[in-house]
Every structure is written in structure tokens, then in C-alpha cells.
Motif scaffolding. Structure first.
Motif, PDB file in Angstrom:
ATOM      1  N   THR A 263       0.791  -1.240   0.000  1.00  0.00           N
ATOM      2  CA  THR A 263       0.000   0.000   0.000  1.00  0.00           C
ATOM      3  C   THR A 263       0.824   1.291   0.000  1.00  0.00           C
ATOM      4  OG1 THR A 263      -2.022   0.985   0.883  1.00  0.00           O
ATOM      5  CG2 THR A 263      -0.374   0.342   2.494  1.00  0.00           C
ATOM      6  N   THR A 264       0.136   2.387  -0.388  1.00  0.00           N
ATOM      7  CA  THR A 264       0.752   3.711  -0.495  1.00  0.00           C
ATOM      8  C   THR A 264       1.475   4.107   0.790  1.00  0.00           C
ATOM      9  OG1 THR A 264      -1.225   4.261  -1.784  1.00  0.00           O
ATOM     10  CG2 THR A 264       0.241   6.081  -1.222  1.00  0.00           C
ATOM     11  N   THR A 265       0.782   3.974   1.924  1.00  0.00           N
ATOM     12  CA  THR A 265       1.372   4.392   3.194  1.00  0.00           C
ATOM     13  C   THR A 265       2.649   3.603   3.482  1.00  0.00           C
ATOM     14  OG1 THR A 265      -0.605   5.299   4.185  1.00  0.00           O
ATOM     15  CG2 THR A 265       0.945   4.291   5.706  1.00  0.00           C
TER      16      THR A 265
ATOM     17  N   ASN B  37      -6.649   0.750  -5.729  1.00  0.00           N
ATOM     18  CA  ASN B  37      -6.855   1.951  -4.905  1.00  0.00           C
ATOM     19  C   ASN B  37      -8.104   2.711  -5.368  1.00  0.00           C
ATOM     20  OD1 ASN B  37      -4.242   0.982  -4.541  1.00  0.00           O
ATOM     21  ND2 ASN B  37      -3.440   2.970  -3.955  1.00  0.00           N
TER      22      ASN B  37
ATOM     23  N   VAL C  45      -7.208   6.693  -4.086  1.00  0.00           N
ATOM     24  CA  VAL C  45      -8.328   6.238  -3.254  1.00  0.00           C
ATOM     25  C   VAL C  45      -9.430   7.302  -3.250  1.00  0.00           C
ATOM     26  CG1 VAL C  45      -8.998   5.668  -0.887  1.00  0.00           C
ATOM     27  CG2 VAL C  45      -6.883   4.723  -1.835  1.00  0.00           C
TER      28      VAL C  45
ATOM     29  N   GLU D 272      -8.147  19.005   0.074  1.00  0.00           N
ATOM     30  CA  GLU D 272      -6.820  18.619  -0.410  1.00  0.00           C
ATOM     31  C   GLU D 272      -5.774  19.588   0.106  1.00  0.00           C
ATOM     32  OE1 GLU D 272      -4.417  17.075  -1.776  1.00  0.00           O
ATOM     33  OE2 GLU D 272      -5.352  15.260  -2.536  1.00  0.00           O
TER      34      GLU D 272
ATOM     35  N   ARG E 145      -3.763  18.311  -7.319  1.00  0.00           N
ATOM     36  CA  ARG E 145      -4.855  17.380  -7.024  1.00  0.00           C
ATOM     37  C   ARG E 145      -6.160  18.143  -6.761  1.00  0.00           C
ATOM     38  NH1 ARG E 145      -2.505  12.178  -4.976  1.00  0.00           N
ATOM     39  NH2 ARG E 145      -1.636  11.376  -6.908  1.00  0.00           N
TER      40      ARG E 145
ATOM     41  N   SER F 173     -10.753   5.658   5.175  1.00  0.00           N
ATOM     42  CA  SER F 173     -10.326   4.586   4.279  1.00  0.00           C
ATOM     43  C   SER F 173      -8.823   4.605   4.057  1.00  0.00           C
ATOM     44  CB  SER F 173     -11.068   4.694   2.941  1.00  0.00           C
ATOM     45  OG  SER F 173     -11.545   3.420   2.597  1.00  0.00           O
TER      46      SER F 173
ATOM     47  N   HIS G  59      -4.817   4.105   5.378  1.00  0.00           N
ATOM     48  CA  HIS G  59      -4.280   2.865   5.959  1.00  0.00           C
ATOM     49  C   HIS G  59      -4.366   2.792   7.484  1.00  0.00           C
ATOM     50  CE1 HIS G  59      -2.153  -0.873   5.925  1.00  0.00           C
ATOM     51  NE2 HIS G  59      -1.494  -0.436   6.975  1.00  0.00           N
TER      52      HIS G  59
ATOM     53  N   ASN H 139     -13.614   0.003   4.693  1.00  0.00           N
ATOM     54  CA  ASN H 139     -13.989  -1.030   3.718  1.00  0.00           C
ATOM     55  C   ASN H 139     -13.639  -2.428   4.210  1.00  0.00           C
ATOM     56  OD1 ASN H 139     -11.268  -0.295   3.484  1.00  0.00           O
ATOM     57  ND2 ASN H 139     -11.130  -1.011   1.386  1.00  0.00           N
TER      58      ASN H 139
END
Ligand SMILES: NC(=O)c1ccc[n+]([C@@H]2O[C@H](COP(=O)([O-])OP(=O)(O)OC[C@H]3O[C@@H](n4cnc5c(N)ncnc54)[C@H](O)[C@@H]3O)[C@@H](O)[C@H]2O)c1
Length: 425
Positions: free
Chosen positions: A158-160, A192, A225, A244, A249, A300, A302, A347
Motif C-alpha cells: 500500500t501507499t502508506t 486503490n 483512493v 486537499e 490534485r 479509508s 491505511h 472497507n
């Protein structure tokens, strides 16, 4: 290769749940044709023969199918949960009782048990780590530095986790190579975005059964995500605002049709808040105080750090109660705020995680990355690697083939045209 003397054991909630776990694992398998093809090849070629793999992943039906694939490739696999609330107890039971995979995972385990499970994995002296969030790699580096030399390589889901690994590498602390599975295009573009998008909605609906249409939904983070969640919420008729910190983004969110707000603006406007930033305390005391009565919050990202839960608890001064399964109400004085799945991954905590069809690609990347490091670890340095392009392309090709979709190759003229610089207007 032989395993060191530490005996393999397991710690799961109830082995009697195994039959139900098997049924659900087999159901997921139907949606995982790419992983199934890899498993069949692994059974023949045994590319992981004797390799000790220590995995720290969400214990779900899809993960069970990945574990079966690694075992089919000849690996000795030990699995612990990567989140205290994401374990499906029937799956954990089936892994132990039916598939002979050492598993340490109980849904709702406390922090001490969570880390004791990671230590049980470390006790088996893994040569390959397979992590989701970097907790296993972290534990091995901090508590078991003498074991790190035994580790050929790792993979990170995962990203984290990838962000943490890059921080370790930048500090000169990372002591073995890690493949960032998250960075494969066939992982984050689908898992994601579409996986978390759908399963976050699923978790919120299962926990609350609220109507999304017409609701003010705030999504913090417009990464892969966040993009998935916002589009699914908008598809259900929500009014969506994005919070954000990255200007590009934020602009993207705006031009995708969403309002962009600061956290204080969003706190006063929103009815349902979802965090997906990988950051800490995105919504905190001042935002909770500004929220409307009945507001619902879910995370949602991590870790359960995105909502400042200590501030929420302090504001409620003990006026906290379960109002539905997976929903906790905090009475903060005249206003009730609701939190889903304890602020952990909604989730997985309140639903079943991503659909198997999307995990098919993520875990195909895991399995092929494991095969890659089994073959190439001697050539790798202790840093973060992206998934080799050939693996990414192979996963996409196999997935399309499984879906019965054929792509037309470029003509010879087109191949020549895109490769040349002489053509002009
Ligand atoms: N629930 C799941 O099953 C699941 C699946 C995949 C990834 N994840 C996790 O979700 C999180 C996000 O992943 P991603 O792939 O979208 O990451 P990403 O890096 O693509 O996006 C994160 C976004 O959050 C923004 N952000 C950072 N701090 C912020 C703040 N204080 N306020 C508002 N926005 C902020 C960043 O600018 C970035 O655009 C990570 O923790 C990742 O590990 C969860």
C-alpha cells in the motif's frame, strides 16, 4: 533450504469456522483468474521452492488465494493480520485447517496481540516479507536487527507502506530491497481507485444503511483512493466536496466536478466525512466542534490516525455508545457524531474489503514480484524498487485475456510512424 527450529503454530478465533471460510475463499477464487493461472504455473515450476515468506496482509478471502498461490510455488508461508479489524475469522480458520497455512489473526485483536502476531511471523525467520503498511518490515528492523541479514527482499502492498519505506531508505535505515507493489499500474489504478471506491461505499452502507443521494459528502484526499470514493459517491447522487493540500490534485478535483473546500469549511458543510490521505489528524477537535448533529465519519486511509480519535473521545467525556454494529456515537454536548469501524479502514472493518476481481491484479503483482525477488534478489540493493514493467504488462495482458478482450496490434505503418521523428504536418 530448511526452516529454523521455531515450531509453526497459529492463533485464530475459531477453527470451526473453516468450512464457511473455504466456501467464501472458493467464491473469491472464481473472480481471480489471473492469480489462478499463476498458481497453476507455480504448481508446475515451483519458483519459490523452500523460500520462507512472512506475510502481514489483511486476512481476507483474496489474501487466502494469494497464500495458496505462494504455497503452490513451493514457499513456506506464515501470515499475520495487517490491521486488527480487517481479519475475517472464517478465512483465518480455513487457512489453518484446510490449506495448512500458519496464520496469526483474530478480528478485533488488541494492539498487544497484533504485535505478538507479527512477532510470531518474525520467529519463523522469513526470507521474503510481504507487507501491507510496513509494520512487519518496521518490527524486523527495530526489534530483530540480527535477523535482517537473512531477508532477501520484501514486497509492499500500500501507499502508506511505500511512503514509510522511502523514508527509511532516505534515512539510510532500510536494510533489504523492497518491491513497491502499490506502484504497479495494474495495482493502484484499479485497486486503490475502483476497489477502495466501491468497498468504502459498501462499508458505509453496511454500517449505516443511509441514503447517499442528496447527501453532502466530504472526501479528504484526492489521490487514487479519494478519486475512487468521490466518483462512487457522486454516482449515487451525493453532493461531493474534496479537501486537499496539493494544488494539482485540488484542481483536478475541481475540474472533475467537485467542490474544493478547506477542512473548516467542509466541517460546517458536510454530513458524511471520509478520509483517504495517509496523513494524521485531518479532522480534529475544531472540525468536530463545527460539524452538524448526526454527522458520520469514516476512514479509508491505511492507519486509524486520520481522524483525531483522542480529541473525539475527550470531547465526548465518556458519552460514547454503540448505536449499530460498527457505528459508535460520540455525544459531544448537544450534538452526536458517529464513527464507523473505530476509524479503521472502513472497507475492511465494516465490509469485506475490495472485490476479488480487483485484488486479482494486486495479488498477481505480489505473486510475480515474489517470484522475481526469488530469482533476482542477489542483484538488488537495499532500496525501494518499482515492480518491473514486464510484470505490470503481463498482469494487464492476463486480465484482459481472462475477460475475453483482445487488442488489435498496431500496423507496421503505425509502428514505424510512432518510432520516427521525421514525420511532420
Ligand atoms: N482502504 C483500503 O483498502 C486502501 C487501499 C489502498 C490504499 N489505501 C490507503 O489510502 C491512503 C491514500 O492512498 P492513495 O493511494 O490515494 O494515496 P495518494 O498519495 O495517491 O493520495 C493521498 C492524497 O491525500 C492528500 N493529502 C495529504 N495530506 C492531506 C491533508 N492533511 N488533507 C487533505 N489531503 C491530504 C495528498 O495531497 C494526496 O493527494 C493511504 O493511506 C493508502 O495506504 C487504503
Amino acid at each position: 533450504m530448511t526452516s529454523p527450529s521455531t515450531p509453526r503454530t497459529h492463533d485464530v478465533a475459531d477453527l470451526a469456522l473453516a468450512a464457511e471460510g473455504v466456501r467464501r475463499i472458493e467464491w473469491a477464487e472464481r473472480e481471480m483468474p489471473v492469480l489462478r493461472l499463476i498458481r497453476e504455473r507455480f504448481e508446475r515450476d515451483r519458483p519459490l521452492d523452500g523460500l520462507r515468506i512472512g506475510a502481514c496482509l489483511h486476512v481476507t478471502t483474496e489474501t487466502a488465494n494469494l497464500m495458496r498461490t505462494l504455497k503452490a510455488g513451493g514457499a513456506e508461508v506464515v501470515l499475520a493480520a495487517s490491521n486488527p479489524l480487517s481479519t475475517k475469522d472464517d478465512v483465518a480458520a480455513a487457512l489453518v485447517a484446510e490449506y495448512g497455512i500458519s496464520t496469526f489473526a483474530r478480528r478485533g485483536e488488541d494492539n498487544d496481540t497484533y504485535y505478538s502476531h507479527l512477532r510470531s511471523v518474525a520467529d519463523t525467520h522469513p526470507q521474503l516479507t510481504m507487507d501491507d503498511g510496513c509494520d512487519l518490515v518496521n518490527l524486523l528492523h527495530t526489534e530483530r536487527p540480527d535477523q535482517v541479514a537473512e531477508i532477501h527482499a520484501g514486497t509492499e502492498e500500500t501507499t502508506t507502506g511505500v511512503i514509510r519505506l522511502r523514508a527509511m531508505a532516505a534515512d539510510g535505515m532500510l536494510r533489504f530491497p523492497v518491491i513497491a507493489v502499490n506502484e504497479a499500474q495494474t495495482k493502484h489504478l484499479f485497486d486503490n481507485r475502483y476497489g477502495t471506491g466501491q468497498s468504502t461505499l459498501d462499508g458505509i452502507l453496511r454500517a449505516t444503511n443511509i441514503l447517499i443521494a442528496g447527501r453532502h459528502v466530504v472526501v479528504a484526499g484526492y489521490g487514487w483512493v479519494g478519486k475512487g470514493i468521490t466518483s462512487r459517491m457522486a454516482g449515487h447522487g451525493a453532493h461531493v466536496a474534496v479537501v486537499e493540500v496539493d494544488p494539482v490534485r485540488a484542481l483536478e478535483a475541481l475540474m472533475d466536478g467537485f467542490a474544493v473546500m478547506t477542512a473548516p469549511q467542509a466541517a460546517a458543510w458536510g454530513e458524511l466525512f471520509i478520509t483517504a490521505t495517509g496523513n494524521i489528524n485531518v479532522f480534529r477537535r475544531e472540525h468536530f466542534e463545527a460539524m452538524h448533529d448526526g454527522a458520520i465519519m469514516a476512514n479509508s486511509g491505511h492507519f486509524d490516525a486520520e481522524l483525531d480519535l483522542s480529541a473525539l473521545k475527550a470531547l465526548a467525556e465518556g458519552h460514547v455508545r454503540e448505536v449499530r454494529e460498527n457505528v459508535t456515537e460520540f455525544d459531544i454536548g448537544g450534538k452526536k457524531l458517529n464513527l464507523i469501524a473505530e476509524g479503521r479502514l472502513v472497507n475492511l472493518g465494516a465490509a469485506e474489503g475490495h472485490p476479488a476481481a480487483v485484488m486479482d491484479m494486486s495479488f498477481a503483482n505480489q505473486a510475480l514480484s515474489a517470484e522475481y525477488v526469488a530469482r533476482h534478489h542477489a542483484e538488488l540493493e537495499p532500496r525501494v524498487y518499482v515492480v518491473p514493467e514486464a510484470i505490470d504488462a503481463e498482469v494487464a495482458r492476463l486480465k484482459l485475456a481472462a475477460l475475453g478482450i483482445v487488442l488489435e496490434p498496431m500496423t507496421a505503418e503505425q509502428v514505424e510512424y510512432v518510432a520516427s521523428w521525421q514525420h511532420g504536418t
